[in-house]
Design a protein around this motif. Sequence first.
Motif, short mmCIF file in Angstrom:
data_model
loop_
_atom_site.label_atom_id
_atom_site.label_comp_id
_atom_site.label_asym_id
_atom_site.label_seq_id
_atom_site.Cartn_x
_atom_site.Cartn_y
_atom_site.Cartn_z
N ILE A 1 0.84 -1.21 0.00
CA ILE A 1 0.00 0.00 0.00
C ILE A 1 0.87 1.25 0.00
O ILE A 1 0.61 2.19 -0.74
CB ILE A 1 -0.94 -0.01 1.22
N ALA B 1 0.78 4.50 -2.63
CA ALA B 1 -0.04 5.53 -1.99
C ALA B 1 0.10 6.91 -2.63
O ALA B 1 -0.87 7.66 -2.68
CB ALA B 1 0.30 5.62 -0.50
N ARG C 1 -1.15 9.79 -0.50
CA ARG C 1 -2.52 9.73 0.02
C ARG C 1 -2.52 9.10 1.41
O ARG C 1 -1.74 8.20 1.68
CB ARG C 1 -3.43 8.90 -0.89
N ARG D 1 -3.94 6.65 4.43
CA ARG D 1 -4.51 5.30 4.33
C ARG D 1 -5.63 5.10 5.34
O ARG D 1 -5.58 5.62 6.45
CB ARG D 1 -3.43 4.24 4.48
N GLU E 1 -9.44 11.36 -0.92
CA GLU E 1 -8.74 10.24 -1.54
C GLU E 1 -7.91 9.51 -0.49
O GLU E 1 -7.11 10.13 0.22
CB GLU E 1 -7.80 10.75 -2.65
N VAL F 1 -6.04 5.34 0.49
CA VAL F 1 -5.77 3.96 0.09
C VAL F 1 -6.28 3.07 1.22
O VAL F 1 -6.19 3.43 2.39
CB VAL F 1 -4.28 3.69 -0.19
N ASP G 1 -6.27 0.04 3.69
CA ASP G 1 -5.35 -0.88 4.35
C ASP G 1 -6.18 -1.87 5.16
O ASP G 1 -6.65 -1.56 6.24
CB ASP G 1 -4.40 -0.09 5.25
N PHE H 1 -11.35 5.31 -3.08
CA PHE H 1 -10.20 4.40 -3.05
C PHE H 1 -10.49 3.20 -3.90
O PHE H 1 -11.57 2.97 -4.36
CB PHE H 1 -9.81 3.97 -1.63
#
Length: 120
Positions: free
Chosen positions: A19, A23, A26, A28, A92, A94, A96, A120
């Motif tokens: 990740i 990324a 971005r 998470r 925005e 990501v 996880d 995401f």
Amino acid sequence: MASRKEALVRRANRVRRQIKAVANGRPRLSVHRTSKNIYAQIIDDVAGKTVAAASTLEADLKGGLKTGADVAAAAAVGKLVAERAAKAGVKEVVFDRGAFIYHGRIKALAEAAREGGLNF
């Protein structure tokens, strides 16, 4: 043979490493679940700060839920963390999932966060 806990930590580190590689700055959305509760937080790894967080242990969620360990509770946490992220100016992220499979409560939380406005 590695213990179950060691295997979970190794899997979570593998997912987190992948990740962080994609990324591009971005934050998470990190998810953790236990047998009784689910937790979500949006973490800015560049600054090392938590931007927004939500869990089933919070008083406003706890009263309206049957239990903190079902799909409905996960969806409520996902929607709440998305609202708090929007207030903090985060759109925005990501995702996880940690050491957990994208299924059940983890999937419900992710879909509710998407409906709440996170991309995401």
